[in-house]
Design an enzyme around this catalytic site. Sequence first.
Site, short mmCIF file in Angstrom:
data_model
loop_
_atom_site.label_atom_id
_atom_site.label_comp_id
_atom_site.label_asym_id
_atom_site.label_seq_id
_atom_site.Cartn_x
_atom_site.Cartn_y
_atom_site.Cartn_z
N ASP A 460 42.91 56.35 34.11
CA ASP A 460 42.18 55.57 35.10
C ASP A 460 42.54 54.11 34.90
O ASP A 460 42.23 53.51 33.86
CB ASP A 460 40.67 55.79 34.91
N HIS A 461 43.20 53.52 35.89
CA HIS A 461 43.69 52.15 35.75
C HIS A 461 42.56 51.13 35.71
O HIS A 461 42.79 49.95 35.42
CB HIS A 461 44.67 51.81 36.89
N ARG A 462 41.33 51.56 36.00
CA ARG A 462 40.20 50.64 35.91
C ARG A 462 39.77 50.40 34.47
O ARG A 462 39.24 49.33 34.15
CB ARG A 462 39.01 51.18 36.70
#
Length: 490
Positions: A460-462
């Site tokens: 998850d790039h968040r």
Amino acid sequence: MPQVFEFKLPDLGEGLTEAEIVRWLVEVGDVVAIDQPVVEVETAKAMVEVPCPYGGVVTARFGEEGTELPVGAPLLTVAVGSEGALGPVGLVDAGSGSGSGSGAEAGSVVSAVGSGAGSGGSGSGEAEASGNVLVGYGTGAPVARRRRVRPEAMAVPAAAHVTASAAVSAAVPDAVQGPVAVVSPLVRKLARQHDLDLRQLAGSGPDGLILRADVESAIRALTEGAAAATPTSASVPESVSAVQPSGPSVVQPAASSAVERIPLRGVRGAVADKLARSRREIPDATCWVDADATELMAARSAMNSAGGPAAGPKVSVLALLARICTAALGRFPELNSTVDLEAREIVRLPEVHLGFAAQTERGLVVPVVRDAQARNAESIGAEIARLTEAARTGRLTPAELTGGTFTLNNYGVFGVDGSTPIINHPEAAMLGVGRIVPKPWVHEGELAVRQVVQLSLTFDHRVCDGGTAGGFLRYVADCVEQPAVLLRTL
């Protein structure tokens, strides 16, 4: 005087709102004990045997096998007799005089969802409820041997055309067999096959009981009405046939094969919902690397050969990779987290509950190894083996399928090298492992044949950027190539 208790589909826990009837374990007319499993259902999480909190005679079942029911829907009704008519374990004595009552001796229907006697029950009825609350799976009480009520021990009205399964109607007043005045499941099935609403029929049996003869009469009336409304070939005007084309005969296209429709429910529906939500909510990215697993395979062979037969079960490759994952998550805790959208926060989790993807006949499931960060490779391997066997037999509990914080996906068992897996929502990352195969590899400056595996990390790039994800994957690859690196964290 007997009472009829209605047992409803209980809350199975883990937020589940419905279940599919897989297999009935009792028939109408069976005598059941308190907490005896009566039906096997499939939820979005697992297969569950549902125990009934009452002991008595099964008078009706609601739903055929394959029917999906919401929580709180009626499952079955049980006739609970007076204290004198019950044995020491709450079974109705088929030879007692309790079956001689007539329709005028009507007891009340008492409802219960999963446990205890309902608020409407009183007297002996309350004494027959187990009081156990079902959450997820059975109550654990010992199962008593069931007995079938003998139809000859019941008083059946001579004028009624009642099937053998309706013989228990003499022990329980006909007016309280459920929402519709019908006892026999054969009568219900016959009505369903012909789209008949039983609530619209007037029963000719005692106290308005709907009999098979009533349903067959209604079916004949519908059939005769439909035949009268259909024009015969003799009534077609001649002018219609004269309009047919006179040229070469027109070849009609063959009827296309039927389109198969597969309902998205149960495990397949749960997987579909979770994967779709993951794609909608998680901005995922994937990085991958090839690693030389020759040393890891050699280390595993040394582990399993040391100590001889008394050394315990063999350590699997998946167990070693799981242990490597827990060590990597200790170094990169960003990937052992989840995102709280409402609070706009990243929640880092202290424990590693490691899920692993397992393909079963019922579909893809992800059992969870609890507190994997506190286990060694042998302990993780034993738990993976136990959960895998439970997954194959469909006996995983809802608690064993939820709460994961990171997932390990070994798709190499399918003979493929790489993949970009979808993150198991609401987790933040998943490590994918391809097959380990011999490949040409430069080792110590020379070309050699080595055991090579492709590792991929979807994240998850968040929760992190590429540097963190790359550092995690590189550490995993280093441990695969040089297992001695892992000794620093043991």
